[in-house]
Design an enzyme around this catalytic site. Structure first.
Site, short mmCIF file in Angstrom:
data_model
loop_
_atom_site.label_atom_id
_atom_site.label_comp_id
_atom_site.label_asym_id
_atom_site.label_seq_id
_atom_site.Cartn_x
_atom_site.Cartn_y
_atom_site.Cartn_z
N GLN A 138 0.83 -1.20 0.00
CA GLN A 138 0.00 0.00 0.00
C GLN A 138 0.87 1.26 0.00
OE1 GLN A 138 -3.55 0.54 -0.05
NE2 GLN A 138 -2.74 2.59 -0.46
N ASP A 231 -7.06 6.79 7.73
CA ASP A 231 -7.47 5.39 7.60
C ASP A 231 -8.69 5.21 8.48
OD1 ASP A 231 -7.52 2.72 6.95
OD2 ASP A 231 -5.71 2.18 8.05
N CYS A 272 -6.22 4.60 2.19
CA CYS A 272 -5.94 3.26 1.64
C CYS A 272 -7.22 2.51 1.26
CB CYS A 272 -5.11 2.45 2.61
SG CYS A 272 -5.80 2.30 4.27
#
Length: 331
Positions: A138, A231, A272
């Site tokens: 990632q 996130d 992400c």
């Protein structure tokens, strides 16, 4: 001159030098350009690739599958109920079996030690698709996206906002230290990363000229950011901590006020994914009905804005994963 990464595992960016990471990014750009021109490769022709998934996935699974096929490889998905990994057979024994049949192994799951054991015993390249500690594929995609938007990495101010001790916060800190980005975690003190990793990254940062900082001030902390990153507030298996996390992290939501607080009209937003930015999912509806919360770590306004590069970033998972496989396994 291409670096020789053949036969290497890809478990964490801590194992790679700045030059090696830059090589992977440069290769990713070349492979992306080929993809855009419709040129298929053959670097993985005849290679059988095992994709082990303890955790479900959209981007990681699809990126590995498409990347492998683009280069002539043959991926095989192995879900948690498809093999005996850690149940009837030890991880080490499974690694030795799969290593006799497959040319490369991807693992996405819970404990980082599992992928380390696979890497030790398989005898073929093992790639970390995500563990509780690190998410290196990632971060490669994140670095590629930043480089595409700004043209360089050194000196970029990357600010991560939210849960500062999860695998993304850790991996971004490592990637930033290695590549010379200034990295700041903006997080409640209760969710700061392990001191040992912070100190290790600071040592690396001294060599590359970057800065590693941590603060619990969501207003001052984002000033001068070139990249805002967040996130989800809780991961799979942490649903019991939902109320606690929401209370802690409410002040750290990425919204338009936070974008303005950066003082940078050219700031970009990265995530992400998946993201809780609306109620258009089963989980989103459940959270709204139960807790009255329609948006969590990022507002829909920011997510859908011109600042957001999240889908470029998602696409780049495929190109960077392809670069990892081609460089470590390809002919």
């Amino acid at each position: 001159m291409p670096l020789n990464l053949r036969g290497r595992n890809f478990l964490t960016l801590l194992d790679f030098t700045k030059d090696e990471i830059q090589y992977l990014l440069d290769l990713s750009e070349k492979l992306k350009a080929k993809k855009m021109m419709g040129i298929r490769g053959n670097s993985l022709e005849g290679k059988n690739i095992a994709l082990i998934f303890e955790k479900p996935s959209t981007r990681t699974r699809c990126a590995f599958v498409v990347a492998a096929r683009d280069e002539g490889g043959m991926p095989e998905y192995l879900g948690k109920n498809d093999i005996q990994l850690g149940k009837k057979e030890s991880v080490a024994d499974t690694a030795r079996v799969l290593g006799r049949m497959f040319d490369g192994i991807q693992f996405r799951g819970f404990k980082h030690e599992t992928v380390e054991i696979l890497g030790e015993y398989a005898g073929v390249p093992v790639w970390n698709g995500l563990t509780d500690k690190y998410h290196p594929t990632q971060v490669l995609a994140d670095l590629m996206t930043i480089q595409e938007n700004f043209g360089y990495l050194e000196g970029i101010n990357l600010v991560y906002v939210g849960d500062g001790r999860n695998n993304m916060a850790n991996s971004l800190m490592i990637g930033s230290a290695k590549m010379g980005l200034n990295y700041k975690i903006v997080s409640p003190k209760e969710l700061w990363p392990e001191k040992e990793l912070v100190e290790e990254c600071k040592k690396v940062a001294k060599e590359t000229g970057s800065k590693i900082e941590i603060t619990d001030d969501p207003v001052e902390g984002v000033k001068d950011a070139d990249v805002l990153y967040t996130d989800v507030w809780f991961s799979m298996g942490e649903e019991d901590k939902f109320v606690e996390r929401v209370e802690l992290l409410k002040p750290f939501q990425v919204n338009m006020d936070m974008i303005k607080n950066t003082g940078n009209d050219n700031v970009i937003f990265l995530h992400c994914l998946p993201s809780y930015h609306n109620t258009e999912t089963e989980n989103g509806k459940m959270i709204y009905e139960k807790y009255g919360i329609a948006e969590m770590e990022v507002t829909d306004e920011v997510f859908e804005s011109s600042y957001s590069k999240v889908f470029d970033e998602a696409e780049n998972r495929m190109h960077t994963i392809k670069a990892v496989m081609v460089s470590t396994l390809g002919e």
